[in-house]
Design a protein around this motif. Structure first.
Motif, mmCIF file in Angstrom:
data_model
loop_
_atom_site.group_PDB
_atom_site.id
_atom_site.type_symbol
_atom_site.label_atom_id
_atom_site.label_comp_id
_atom_site.label_asym_id
_atom_site.label_seq_id
_atom_site.Cartn_x
_atom_site.Cartn_y
_atom_site.Cartn_z
ATOM 1 N N HIS A 22 -5.525 9.504 -0.550
ATOM 2 C CA HIS A 22 -5.550 8.633 0.627
ATOM 3 C C HIS A 22 -6.887 7.925 0.808
ATOM 4 O O HIS A 22 -7.025 7.093 1.670
ATOM 5 C CB HIS A 22 -5.250 9.426 1.902
ATOM 6 C CG HIS A 22 -3.798 9.723 2.032
ATOM 7 N ND1 HIS A 22 -3.235 10.220 3.162
ATOM 8 C CD2 HIS A 22 -2.792 9.584 1.138
ATOM 9 C CE1 HIS A 22 -1.937 10.390 2.964
ATOM 10 N NE2 HIS A 22 -1.657 10.017 1.746
ATOM 11 N N GLY A 23 -7.898 8.328 0.085
ATOM 12 C CA GLY A 23 -9.196 7.698 0.300
ATOM 13 C C GLY A 23 -10.226 8.328 -0.597
ATOM 14 O O GLY A 23 -9.910 9.209 -1.396
ATOM 15 N N HIS A 46 -4.119 -0.814 -0.134
ATOM 16 C CA HIS A 46 -3.774 -0.445 1.244
ATOM 17 C C HIS A 46 -3.424 -1.730 1.998
ATOM 18 O O HIS A 46 -4.199 -2.678 1.984
ATOM 19 C CB HIS A 46 -4.951 0.256 1.923
ATOM 20 C CG HIS A 46 -5.118 1.681 1.501
ATOM 21 N ND1 HIS A 46 -5.081 2.734 2.372
ATOM 22 C CD2 HIS A 46 -5.301 2.231 0.266
ATOM 23 C CE1 HIS A 46 -5.244 3.876 1.706
ATOM 24 N NE2 HIS A 46 -5.378 3.592 0.432
ATOM 25 N N ASP A 91 -1.914 -3.665 5.622
ATOM 26 C CA ASP A 91 -1.717 -3.543 7.064
ATOM 27 C C ASP A 91 -0.399 -4.227 7.433
ATOM 28 O O ASP A 91 -0.385 -5.258 8.087
ATOM 29 C CB ASP A 91 -2.899 -4.189 7.803
ATOM 30 C CG ASP A 91 -2.782 -4.019 9.313
ATOM 31 O OD1 ASP A 91 -2.149 -3.040 9.739
ATOM 32 O OD2 ASP A 91 -3.292 -4.888 10.058
ATOM 33 N N VAL A 109 2.181 0.505 -3.151
ATOM 34 C CA VAL A 109 1.195 0.159 -2.121
ATOM 35 C C VAL A 109 1.104 1.311 -1.130
ATOM 36 O O VAL A 109 1.949 2.222 -1.147
ATOM 37 C CB VAL A 109 1.572 -1.157 -1.391
ATOM 38 C CG1 VAL A 109 1.586 -2.332 -2.363
ATOM 39 C CG2 VAL A 109 2.914 -1.039 -0.669
ATOM 40 N N TYR A 110 0.069 1.270 -0.291
ATOM 41 C CA TYR A 110 -0.051 2.282 0.761
ATOM 42 C C TYR A 110 -0.057 1.563 2.100
ATOM 43 O O TYR A 110 -0.837 0.629 2.312
ATOM 44 C CB TYR A 110 -1.332 3.113 0.596
ATOM 45 C CG TYR A 110 -1.322 4.358 1.455
ATOM 46 C CD1 TYR A 110 -0.599 5.489 1.065
ATOM 47 C CD2 TYR A 110 -2.002 4.402 2.678
ATOM 48 C CE1 TYR A 110 -0.558 6.620 1.858
ATOM 49 C CE2 TYR A 110 -1.962 5.537 3.477
ATOM 50 C CZ TYR A 110 -1.237 6.652 3.072
ATOM 51 O OH TYR A 110 -1.178 7.776 3.858
ATOM 52 N N ASP A 168 -0.908 1.696 5.722
ATOM 53 C CA ASP A 168 -1.779 2.470 6.611
ATOM 54 C C ASP A 168 -1.154 2.721 7.988
ATOM 55 O O ASP A 168 -1.444 3.739 8.617
ATOM 56 C CB ASP A 168 -3.122 1.744 6.793
ATOM 57 C CG ASP A 168 -3.941 1.717 5.500
ATOM 58 O OD1 ASP A 168 -3.893 2.730 4.776
ATOM 59 O OD2 ASP A 168 -4.585 0.698 5.209
ATOM 60 N N ASN A 218 1.073 5.707 7.262
ATOM 61 C CA ASN A 218 0.610 6.675 6.242
ATOM 62 C C ASN A 218 1.695 7.028 5.230
ATOM 63 O O ASN A 218 2.002 8.209 4.998
ATOM 64 C CB ASN A 218 0.078 7.958 6.907
ATOM 65 C CG ASN A 218 -1.227 7.687 7.649
ATOM 66 O OD1 ASN A 218 -2.060 6.920 7.176
ATOM 67 N ND2 ASN A 218 -1.368 8.278 8.819
ATOM 68 N N TYR A 274 3.521 5.736 1.286
ATOM 69 C CA TYR A 274 3.509 4.874 0.105
ATOM 70 C C TYR A 274 4.724 3.951 0.185
ATOM 71 O O TYR A 274 5.758 4.328 0.757
ATOM 72 C CB TYR A 274 3.567 5.718 -1.172
ATOM 73 C CG TYR A 274 2.299 6.498 -1.414
ATOM 74 C CD1 TYR A 274 1.241 5.944 -2.146
ATOM 75 C CD2 TYR A 274 2.134 7.773 -0.881
ATOM 76 C CE1 TYR A 274 0.064 6.650 -2.350
ATOM 77 C CE2 TYR A 274 0.960 8.491 -1.079
ATOM 78 C CZ TYR A 274 -0.077 7.928 -1.814
ATOM 79 O OH TYR A 274 -1.241 8.625 -2.005
#
Length: 412
Positions: A5-6, A23, A25, A51-52, A54, A57, A59
């Motif tokens: 996640h980071g 990531h 939005d 993609v993620y 955010d 939270n 995928y």
């Protein structure tokens, strides 16, 4: 914290792999997204194979190849932890889980076999004439009126005139069926207003459906009674039978309603395709199928990873939610030529509008039969379909369709 996640300085390989996952939005459960998902679909497909998102939270996969891969690997991307955002390993489901949609093999294999027999091609042949006669009667009635709402008066009214009878439901209370299915599909979404309102209002719809699924309330010869008959053969338990009937009620109606609505909406917007269908009504089944690809009434479903997995070059940890954008996959230019055009002669097999793999929509044969019969009757009896008023969208966390589609049709 999950290293994918980071940044995690002590886990360089995981961080390096995670860095490759863009990531974004994007909120795929917001009204602006529902109004026009296509720019976001494009953004996700172009950003990468995985993609993620955010906002929730999770995928996301929006390209055809990855969506197809997730759908066809049920051991890695499981359904038993819920096909919505909530993870049944961490929170209680809002209703007893579906024995079809929210189950994995081997349990799923056994129950799915029962429904596949109840809704077999041979059974579809037996009910075909009845469905066709009802479709012709419906089109005659609408031609006499001239102007009507293609959603309430056609896309909902036709399936409601044939499907509940085929199920063997009692005559009273059928008005609960569409709100119930809408509730089920809203509940797959996040805890937004759509989901909360649907669940808050759900008590009468749930009570009706629960009662209808009991053996004593189903008429002999219907799909529901046929499901219960498998209890006597020892294939399923008496406790499982009502849940399987429930699966048919939630899967067999809304997908068809939205699919027929999508097809009418497409044919009214693309007069060249309507003319093509009129010239050759045998294209009715493909016209319906292409509408399911093009509009994708079922837009999204989740899976949960059962192990760490590599997908499209990205590493995803165990216990992660993966959101599949079926609608985006169905318009992926990597898979489809002229993906954003509605073409009733397209070779449309392989689309994921009904899913793919072992969890492919169990009601798809009924949906196809209803779609084909109503479009065929229209093509033979009507000369034109024109949109005549404001088109209104219906908002749902999983489904894409219309609330209102005023049209005028003229007789051939």
């Amino acid at each position: 914290m999950n290293p994918t996640h980071g940044p995690a300085s002590d886990e360089v390989p995981a961080a390096a792999a995670a860095a490759a996952i863009p990531h974004l939005d994007i909120d795929p459960f917001s009204i602006p997204f529902f109004d026009d998902p296509y720019p976001a679909h494009d953004e996700m497909r172009e950003a990468g194979p995985v993609v993620y998102l955010d906002r929730w939270n999770v995928y996301g996969v929006a390209r055809y190849a990855e969506v197809h891969a997730v759908l066809n690997d049920p051991l890695t991307f499981c359904s038993s932890r819920g096909v919505g955002l909530s993870d049944f390993a961490k929170e209680a489901p809002w209703r007893p889980p579906s024995l079809i949609l929210e189950a994995d093999p081997p349990a799923h294999t056994r129950t799915r076999a029962v429904l596949s027999k109840v809704l077999s091609p041979a059974v579809m042949k037996q009910i075909r004439d009845r469905f066709m006669a009802a479709a012709e009667a419906k089109v005659d009635e609408l031609l006499a009126r001239g102007r009507f709402d293609a959603i309430t008066d056609l896309a909902e009214a036709y399936p409601l005139s044939v499907f509940p009878d085929a199920m063997g439901l009692q005559a009273e209370g059928r008005e609960h069926l569409i709100p119930y299915a809408s509730l089920v599909f809203n509940a797959f979404g996040p805890p937004n207003e759509l989901r909360q309102q649907a669940i808050e209002r759900s008590a009468p719809h749930q009570a009706y459906v629960t009662a209808q699924c009991q053996r004593d309330n189903l008429t002999a010869g219907g799909f529901g009674a046929c499901v219960h008959a498998f209890v006597d053969k020892g294939d399923i338990t008496a406790a499982e039978a009502p849940l399987l009937v429930r699966s048919l009620l939630s899967a067999g109606l809304d997908t068809t309603v939205y699919g027929i609505g999508a097809a009418i909406y497409c044919l009214a917007r693309y007069p060249d395709q309507w003319e093509r269908l009129r010239r050759d009504p045998s294209l009715a089944r493909n016209a319906f199928e292409e509408a399911v690809r093009f509009e994708s009434p079922v837009q999204t479903f989740f899976r949960t990873t059962t192990r760490e997995v590599e997908l499209g070059g990205a590493r995803i940890g165990e216990g992660e939610k993966v959101l599949m954008f079926l609608g985006a996959a169905n318009r992926d230019p990597r898979r489809w030529e002229a993906a954003d055009s509605y073409d009733i002669t397209r070779k449309v097999s392989g689309h994921v509008g009904f899913g793919s793999g072992i969890h492919m929509c169990v009601g798809q044969l009924v949906a196809r039969l209803e779609g084909e019969t109503i479009l065929s009757a229209l093509a033979r009896k009507a000369a034109s379909i024109t949109i005549d008023g404001a088109v209104k969208r219906r908002y749902n966390n999983t489904l894409r369709g219309l609330e209102s589609l005023p049209v005028v049709i003229t007789p051939a």
